[in-house]
Design a protein around this motif. Structure first.
Motif, PDB file in Angstrom:
ATOM      1  N   CYS A   1      -3.829   5.999   0.399  1.00 41.15           N
ATOM      2  CA  CYS A   1      -5.268   5.847   0.564  1.00 41.15           C
ATOM      3  C   CYS A   1      -5.830   7.266   0.663  1.00 41.15           C
ATOM      4  CB  CYS A   1      -5.614   4.987   1.780  1.00 41.15           C
ATOM      5  SG  CYS A   1      -5.041   5.613   3.345  1.00 41.15           S
TER       6      CYS A   1
ATOM      7  N   LEU B   1       0.838  -1.189   0.000  1.00 42.89           N
ATOM      8  CA  LEU B   1       0.000   0.000   0.000  1.00 42.89           C
ATOM      9  C   LEU B   1       0.880   1.249   0.000  1.00 42.89           C
ATOM     10  CD1 LEU B   1      -2.877   1.221   0.311  1.00 42.89           C
ATOM     11  CD2 LEU B   1      -2.448   1.187   2.774  1.00 42.89           C
TER      12      LEU B   1
ATOM     13  N   VAL C   1     -10.396   5.634   7.877  1.00 43.89           N
ATOM     14  CA  VAL C   1      -9.334   4.636   7.996  1.00 43.89           C
ATOM     15  C   VAL C   1      -9.330   4.044   9.402  1.00 43.89           C
ATOM     16  CG1 VAL C   1      -7.825   5.670   6.243  1.00 43.89           C
ATOM     17  CG2 VAL C   1      -7.610   6.381   8.612  1.00 43.89           C
TER      18      VAL C   1
END
Length: 150
Positions: free
Chosen positions: A18, A15, A95
């Motif tokens: 985001c 990742l 999140v």
């Protein structure tokens, strides 16, 4: 290495970014930087937009982009309006953060005046967690594995 259903080895993925919709970058930075202690990685203005990224110091490869709802240049005006309305209702997701001490995290964030949605509680799926809304109304959760409970 793990193999997928076809027997092939999948690529090594990590990742990097985001996205969290915010309606006020300065209020968002006051929460994510000043309260949560995330690093400000970028704060750039370009063509009427503002690109702001924050992230944990311990995870330099992970960036949270704070962007206005409907920042996608291909979004229609109707889509932008719908996203703005969903953000105002607190219906867009935020999140989850991992913490070593859910109770101390809750106390720290509560002291900032952030809107608490859930006090720390042990969940049947193996974590103790709590929840807040960020200044834009996004749901932000803080989880501590019960195996790390103090």
């Amino acid at each position: 290495m793990n193999q997928n259903r076809t027997g092939a080895t999948p690529p090594d993925l990590r990742l990097t970014h985001c996205f969290i919709a915010v309606d006020d970058h300065d209020k968002a930075l006051a929460f994510y930087h000043d309260v949560l202690g995330l690093e400000v990685r970028n704060d750039v203005k370009f063509e009427g937009m503002r690109w702001v990224t924050v992230g944990p110091a311990t995870q330099p490869e992970v960036n949270i982009v704070l962007e206005p709802p409907g920042a996608d240049p291909n979004a229609s005006p109707g889509d932008r309006q719908a996203l703005t309305e969903l953000l105002a209702k607190g219906q867009l997701r935020g999140v989850n953060f991992l913490t070593d001490d859910c109770d101390a995290t809750f106390e720290h964030i509560s002291a900032s005046g952030a809107e608490a949605l859930q006090e720390p509680v042990d969940q049947p799926y193996g974590v103790r967690d709590c929840a807040f809304r960020d200044p834009a109304g996004n749901l932000i959760r803080f989880t501590q594995p019960l195996s790390r409970k103090r």
